[in-house]
Motif scaffolding. Structure first.
Motif, PDB file in Angstrom:
ATOM      1  N   ALA A   1     -38.378  29.574 -16.640  1.00 27.15           N
ATOM      2  CA  ALA A   1     -39.468  28.819 -16.007  1.00 27.15           C
ATOM      3  C   ALA A   1     -40.735  29.670 -15.942  1.00 27.15           C
ATOM      4  O   ALA A   1     -41.820  29.211 -16.313  1.00 27.15           O
TER       5      ALA A   1
ATOM      6  N   GLY B   1     -41.914  24.526 -13.408  1.00 27.70           N
ATOM      7  CA  GLY B   1     -40.804  25.402 -13.008  1.00 27.70           C
ATOM      8  C   GLY B   1     -39.567  24.622 -12.606  1.00 27.70           C
ATOM      9  O   GLY B   1     -38.452  24.948 -13.016  1.00 27.70           O
ATOM     10  N   GLN B   2     -39.758  23.580 -11.829  1.00 26.48           N
ATOM     11  CA  GLN B   2     -38.620  22.754 -11.401  1.00 26.48           C
ATOM     12  C   GLN B   2     -37.974  22.053 -12.593  1.00 26.48           C
ATOM     13  O   GLN B   2     -36.758  22.012 -12.705  1.00 26.48           O
ATOM     14  N   TRP B   3     -38.797  21.516 -13.474  1.00 22.53           N
ATOM     15  CA  TRP B   3     -38.277  20.808 -14.642  1.00 22.53           C
ATOM     16  C   TRP B   3     -37.484  21.752 -15.549  1.00 22.53           C
ATOM     17  O   TRP B   3     -36.385  21.423 -15.978  1.00 22.53           O
TER      18      TRP B   3
ATOM     19  N   MET C   1     -36.052  24.637 -14.763  1.00 24.83           N
ATOM     20  CA  MET C   1     -34.829  25.105 -14.107  1.00 24.83           C
ATOM     21  C   MET C   1     -33.738  24.037 -14.101  1.00 24.83           C
ATOM     22  O   MET C   1     -32.559  24.352 -14.177  1.00 24.83           O
ATOM     23  N   GLN C   2     -34.122  22.772 -14.012  1.00 25.39           N
ATOM     24  CA  GLN C   2     -33.132  21.696 -14.055  1.00 25.39           C
ATOM     25  C   GLN C   2     -32.626  21.471 -15.472  1.00 25.39           C
ATOM     26  O   GLN C   2     -31.453  21.201 -15.681  1.00 25.39           O
TER      27      GLN C   2
ATOM     28  N   TYR D   1     -45.411  24.634 -10.177  1.00 29.11           N
ATOM     29  CA  TYR D   1     -44.209  24.217  -9.458  1.00 29.11           C
ATOM     30  C   TYR D   1     -43.466  23.139 -10.240  1.00 29.11           C
ATOM     31  O   TYR D   1     -42.249  23.215 -10.422  1.00 29.11           O
ATOM     32  N   GLY D   2     -44.183  22.133 -10.711  1.00 28.70           N
ATOM     33  CA  GLY D   2     -43.548  21.034 -11.433  1.00 28.70           C
ATOM     34  C   GLY D   2     -42.872  21.491 -12.713  1.00 28.70           C
ATOM     35  O   GLY D   2     -41.724  21.111 -12.985  1.00 28.70           O
TER      36      GLY D   2
END
Length: 123
Positions: free
Chosen positions: A37, A23-25, A27-28, A20-21
């Motif tokens: 991601a 993936g979020q990083w 995508m941002q 999750y972490g």
């Protein structure tokens, strides 16, 4: 058995949170149409499973519980693509090239078909 289950559960929680972490990083940092991601997580997971498999192959004294926690728990939650890749590689290493090719093609094609079928069932 209880300690192994705990190791798998702990590894799984850490793997899921890591996925999750990352993936979020990603995508941002790189918001694009390409699923970067997922690709990044799969690539990292494959690198990690290769390293760990190499370590365990040459150092069998490493804890089986740690192996379960990392392979089944962490990498299982982080990415199952790493396990798929290792299974295919092991088939190739064992001289089962045709079986490896069949496994790869069937896994990708049949799983895409199954995903489409599941989506079609609920649409």
């Amino acid at each position: 058995m209880g300690a192994s289950l705990f190791a798998i559960a702990l590894g799984g929680a850490l793997g899921a949170l890591s996925r999750y972490g990352i993936g979020q990083w990603v995508m941002q940092a790189w918001p694009k149409a390409f699923p970067l991601a997922t690709f990044a997580v799969n690539l990292i997971g494959c690198l990690i499973i290769g390293i760990l498999y190499g370590l365990w192959s040459s150092r069998p004294e490493f804890s089986p519980m740690l192996r379960q926690g990392l392979f089944v728990g962490f990498l299982g939650a982080f990415t199952t693509f790493s396990t798929f890749s290792l299974d295919a590689l092991r088939l190739m290493e064992n001289g089962e090239g045709l079986m490896a090719l069949a496994y790869i093609l069937l896994s990708v094609c049949v799983c895409l078909l199954a995903t489409w079928a599941g989506l079609s069932l609920v649409r």
